[in-house]
Write a protein that holds these residues in place. Structure first.
Motif, PDB file in Angstrom:
ATOM      1  N   ASP A 224     -12.281 100.032  -7.634  1.00 39.63           N
ATOM      2  CA  ASP A 224     -13.082 100.258  -6.431  1.00 39.63           C
ATOM      3  C   ASP A 224     -14.445  99.610  -6.614  1.00 39.63           C
ATOM      4  OD1 ASP A 224     -11.014 101.872  -5.454  1.00 39.63           O
ATOM      5  OD2 ASP A 224     -11.837 103.648  -6.447  1.00 39.63           O
ATOM      6  N   SER A 228     -18.007 102.544  -3.244  1.00 38.45           N
ATOM      7  CA  SER A 228     -16.876 102.512  -2.325  1.00 38.45           C
ATOM      8  C   SER A 228     -16.572 103.906  -1.797  1.00 38.45           C
ATOM      9  CB  SER A 228     -15.640 101.959  -3.036  1.00 38.45           C
ATOM     10  OG  SER A 228     -14.495 102.045  -2.210  1.00 38.45           O
ATOM     11  N   ASN A 232      -8.695 102.454  -3.630  1.00 38.07           N
ATOM     12  CA  ASN A 232      -8.064 101.206  -3.209  1.00 38.07           C
ATOM     13  C   ASN A 232      -6.855 100.849  -4.062  1.00 38.07           C
ATOM     14  OD1 ASN A 232     -10.083 100.544  -1.114  1.00 38.07           O
ATOM     15  ND2 ASN A 232     -11.463 100.512  -2.866  1.00 38.07           N
TER      16      ASN A 232
END
Length: 329
Positions: A224, A228, A232
């Motif tokens: 990430d 963030s 992800n």
């Protein structure tokens, strides 16, 4: 660089330019809409430019333009050109529903817009009409096509709603297969003008992840980016990525570098507070830049630790019910 009282840097401003929107999304506002503010109650472009300049002098280098739907406000493109010329502003991003955006994409590229977050909760036209209460999906898909054509980085923001779009999650995830699209699935929040739609949140980020992993067993975690908001993932051989945002669970507060200013000029140092500083009032009482700067720094030094603390300290003592359109998405 400026830091809050918890040692978190603040370098990202989400600036709402309007509370108006041309959609009526289920998760954002009631079906009959909200009471929009009179124009005189909104920050003028001159006031917004002054604020961005003050913020950039403090070290805020990333600006996201939001609404409502930002492109329903006239003269927005001129404002984007103007702030793009500020030396301290390194990145300008936009969040839009895409209905009005496609014809403007070539100019957005010229301005140097870093990325666009496109709100899109389904690829099915009838379901889109039910969720947004408007039949505008073709225009949104045209916007997506134009963004890809002009090589503007694009993220899809999809709010996950029980009984509304669960069957749409995998088709949305498939957008990341053949194009560099980052698809982000977001927990639903109570910012809809009505409050929580459900007694408890069923589609938490963990449940969303479980659904995705059941369909994509080879999906793997990727790093990430700093600050963030999403966890992800990559699906092997897909050009884009998949992310899940724990917006209601609020697991990312410890690295939050974002502040918000509503179209009415209210500073929110957390999405879940109900406003900590009336910037518009300060400016219209003819406070100079030094006074505005001092007030901003004071607010940053009294920031809630996380979204739960911010919610507990709401000055109105009322639960979260305001529409995201009035806050800035």
């Amino acid at each position: 660089m400026i830091y809050d009282n918890h040692g978190r840097p603040i370098n990202y401003l989400r600036l709402s330019v309007t509370d108006r929107c041309n959609l009526r999304c289920f998760y954002c506002m009631p079906e009959d809409g909200i009471n929009y503010l009179p124009k005189k109650e909104l920050l003028t472009y001159e006031e917004m430019f002054r604020l961005v300049k003050i913020m950039s002098d403090l070290g805020v280098s990333k600006i996201r333009i939001t609404g409502g739907e930002p492109f329903v406000r006239r003269e927005l493109m001129s404002f984007l050109w103007k702030i793009s010329e500020l030396g301290g502003v390194e990145q300008i991003h936009i969040t839009t529903n895409g209905v009005l955006t496609a014809p403007l994409v070539p100019e957005l590229k010229q301005i140097g817009i870093k990325s666009v977050n496109l709100s899109l909760d389904t690829l099915d036209r009838e379901n889109f009409r039910k969720i947004t209460r408007r039949d505008e999906l073709p225009k949104v898909l045209d916007c997506l096509e134009q963004l890809l054509k002009h090589n503007i980085a694009v993220k899809i923001n999809a709010v996950v709603m029980e009984g509304k779009n669960i069957d749409d999650l995998i088709p949305l995830a498939e957008l990341s297969k053949n194009a560099p699209i980052d698809v982000r699935f977001i927990e639903e929040m109570p910012f809809n003008g009505e409050g929580n739609h459900y007694p408890t949140l069923f589609w938490t980020y963990r449940r969303i992840l479980d659904l995705l992993k059941s369909h994509y067993p080879d999906m793997y975690k990727i790093a990430d980016s700093p600050n963030s908001t999403s966890y992800n993932y990559q699906i092997p051989h897909y050009q884009g990525t998949i992310g899940v945002i724990a917006a209601f669970t609020r697991t990312f507060c410890g690295t939050c570098n974002r502040i918000r200013v509503t179209a009415q000029g209210i500073l929110k140092t957390c999405l879940y507070d109900d406003g900590v500083l009336d910037i518009k009032k300060l400016m219209r009482e003819e406070a100079d830049d030094q006074a505005v700067t001092h007030a901003l720094l004071h607010a940053f030094k009294h920031r809630a630790k996380d979204g739960y603390e911010a919610e507990q300290k709401r000055q109105s003592h009322a639960p979260v019910t305001e529409s995201m359109s009035t806050i800035g998405g």
